[in-house]
Structures are given as C-alpha cells and as structure tokens.
Design an enzyme around this catalytic site. Structure first.
Site, short mmCIF file in Angstrom:
data_model
loop_
_atom_site.label_atom_id
_atom_site.label_comp_id
_atom_site.label_asym_id
_atom_site.label_seq_id
_atom_site.Cartn_x
_atom_site.Cartn_y
_atom_site.Cartn_z
N SER A 20 0.83 -1.22 0.00
CA SER A 20 0.00 0.00 0.00
C SER A 20 0.86 1.26 0.00
O SER A 20 0.50 2.26 -0.63
CB SER A 20 -0.99 0.00 1.17
OG SER A 20 -0.33 0.15 2.41
N ARG A 72 22.89 -14.32 3.06
CA ARG A 72 22.34 -12.97 2.91
C ARG A 72 23.14 -12.18 1.88
O ARG A 72 22.59 -11.44 1.07
CB ARG A 72 22.42 -12.29 4.29
CG ARG A 72 21.62 -11.04 4.44
CD ARG A 72 21.76 -10.47 5.84
NE ARG A 72 21.22 -11.30 6.91
CZ ARG A 72 19.92 -11.47 7.16
NH1 ARG A 72 19.02 -10.87 6.42
NH2 ARG A 72 19.52 -12.24 8.15
N ILE A 99 16.41 -8.16 6.09
CA ILE A 99 17.57 -7.39 6.57
C ILE A 99 18.65 -7.46 5.49
O ILE A 99 18.88 -8.52 4.91
CB ILE A 99 18.06 -7.96 7.92
CG1 ILE A 99 17.00 -7.68 8.99
CG2 ILE A 99 19.42 -7.38 8.30
CD1 ILE A 99 17.28 -8.33 10.32
N HIS A 116 8.75 3.09 8.60
CA HIS A 116 8.61 2.19 9.74
C HIS A 116 7.46 2.71 10.61
O HIS A 116 7.37 3.91 10.87
CB HIS A 116 9.91 2.16 10.54
CG HIS A 116 9.88 1.24 11.72
ND1 HIS A 116 10.03 -0.13 11.60
CD2 HIS A 116 9.69 1.49 13.04
CE1 HIS A 116 9.95 -0.68 12.80
NE2 HIS A 116 9.74 0.28 13.69
C1 GAR Z 1 3.83 -0.77 6.77
O1 GAR Z 1 3.12 -0.53 7.95
C2 GAR Z 1 5.30 -0.44 6.94
O2 GAR Z 1 5.53 0.70 7.73
C3 GAR Z 1 5.78 -1.68 7.63
O3 GAR Z 1 5.14 -2.74 6.97
C4 GAR Z 1 3.88 -2.28 6.48
C5 GAR Z 1 3.82 -2.56 4.99
O4 GAR Z 1 2.56 -2.24 4.45
N1 GAR Z 1 7.21 -1.80 7.54
C6 GAR Z 1 7.97 -2.28 8.50
O5 GAR Z 1 7.53 -2.69 9.56
C7 GAR Z 1 9.46 -2.27 8.21
N2 GAR Z 1 10.21 -2.60 9.37
P1 GAR Z 1 2.39 -2.06 2.89
O6 GAR Z 1 3.01 -3.28 2.22
O7 GAR Z 1 0.92 -2.01 2.68
O8 GAR Z 1 3.09 -0.79 2.50
#
Ligand code: GAR
Length: 213
Positions: A20, A72, A99, A116
């Site tokens: 998203s 990795r 990571i 984040h």
């Molecule tokens: C979002 O909330 C983003 O901030 C989080 O994953 C979700 C992805 O949603 N990211 C992390 O936690 C990174 N450490 P999306 O795929 O709908 O953008």
C-alpha cells in the site's frame, strides 16, 4: 520554472507484501511535477500482492526469493545487480521485510529510504505497534528514515504523528498509523530528493513532522 523538463530521480521500490505504501509512491510519481520516477518494483516474495498493481501501472517488476540463496550476502548481490540493471538512483523500502547485508546497506547509504510504523528511534524491529501499546505511550506514528547497516537506526527524515487511544489494540493503532504512512512517504521522498542538492546541510538534516488534524 524555466520550462526545461526536469530530470527525475530513478527510484526502485522494494516490497514483501501488500504494497500500500508502494501504491502511494506510484500515485505521487504519476504527477509530472513530482521529482521521482518509479522505474521498478522488486519483491523477495512471488506472492506479494503489490506486484500486480505495479504491473498494471506498467512498471517493471522482479522477484528473487531469498530462499534460493545460501547467504544474505549472495541474495543481496543478486538484488543489487537487478537494481543496477534498472539504473536505480534511489531505493524506497515499502514493507520490505528482509535485513540487508552490510555491504549492500553500506553501498546505498544516502540513497535508500524506509518507512517504519513507529516514531523512531522508539520501537525498532518487529511489531512496533504492540511495542508502543506495551510501553504505554500516548502518541505514536510512522517515520521515513535513511537506511544504514544498523536496523531502523538511520537518520529520520519525516515523522507522521498519531494519538494512541485507550481503546486501541495493535490492529487499530496500526490502521491509524498506516493512514499517516500514506501521507508522509510521498512527501518525504520529494523533500529528500530536493534537499539532496541543498547546500544548507543543517536545514536538510533536521527531521520534519506532520500531525494530521
Ligand atoms: C507498513 O506498515 C510499513 O511501515 C511496515 O510494513 C507495512 C507494509 O505495508 N514496515 C515495517 O515494519 C518495516 N520494518 P504495505 O506493504 O501495505 O506498504
């Protein structure tokens, strides 16, 4: 504006799932005045829902599974080759849940942003929404930050702030944070690109924040 066509920064987006935030960046970049062009979407998971949307938008995609690599380092080298082949100038991580190797992260320092769902430097790593609830804080939000080899520790570029309500669980708080994520990522990317040519380093280095009313 002089009337010259502005050269847009070539941005690759890395996802692992829903995408998203990726959508909001693609939508913003559809504006001719936006300083970034989304040149490709990469996922480490073939089933990432965001890939379909990127394809529908005519954006090239690539999938490389980290499971096909012994280390990795080797996976990140393959990722890096893909990004270089695309001519990537800047990377936006958008729900990308791998990571990086140190070598990959070092190479792209100053050229990689992440979003984040907490007000960094609080609540790094996994389940930051639950971490915020457990800590009893009354405000939380999202942070767009520079990516460095240390997880979620790079300089914050833009914070989006939301209240934490008594009735919240991690899901409700997460949904409120996600809304502000969608507001701040396109703004942060634009500011970041525009500030990268800014000689006023002190001003460009200060994190900004948005508190939607
Ligand atoms: C979002 O909330 C983003 O901030 C989080 O994953 C979700 C992805 O949603 N990211 C992390 O936690 C990174 N450490 P999306 O795929 O709908 O953008």
């Amino acid at each position: 504006m002089s009337g010259h066509t502005r050269i847009k920064t070539k941005v690759a987006i890395l996802i692992s799932g829903r995408g998203s935030n990726m959508r909001t960046l693609i939508q913003a970049a559809n504006d001719p005045a936006y300083p970034a062009e989304i040149i490709g979407v990469f996922s480490n998971r073939a089933d990432a829902a965001g890939l379909d949307h990127a394809k529908q938008q005519g954006i090239q995609t690539a999938v490389i599974s980290h499971k096909d690599f012994d280390s990795r380092e080797a996976f990140c080298e393959a990722l890096d080759s893909t990004l270089e082949a695309w001519g990537t100038e800047l990377i936006c991580l958008a729900g990308y849940m791998r990571i990086h190797s140190d070598a990959f992260a070092q190479k792209w320092v100053g050229k990689m942003l992440n979003i984040h769902p907490s007000l960094l430097p609080s609540f790094k790593g996994l389940n930051p929404q639950q971490q915020a609830l457990d800590a009893g804080v009354r405000i939380s939000g999202a942070t767009v930050h520079e990516v460095t080899p240390e997880l979620d520790a790079g300089r914050p570029v833009l914070h989006g702030v939301v209240p934490v309500l008594d009735s919240d669980d991690a899901e409700r708080l997460g949904a409120r944070i996600l809304k502000v994520e969608h507001q701040i990522y396109p703004i942060a990317l634009k500011q970041y690109i525009e500030n990268s040519g800014n000689n006023d380093v002190a001003a460009a280095d200060k994190a900004q924040f948005i508190w939607p009313q």
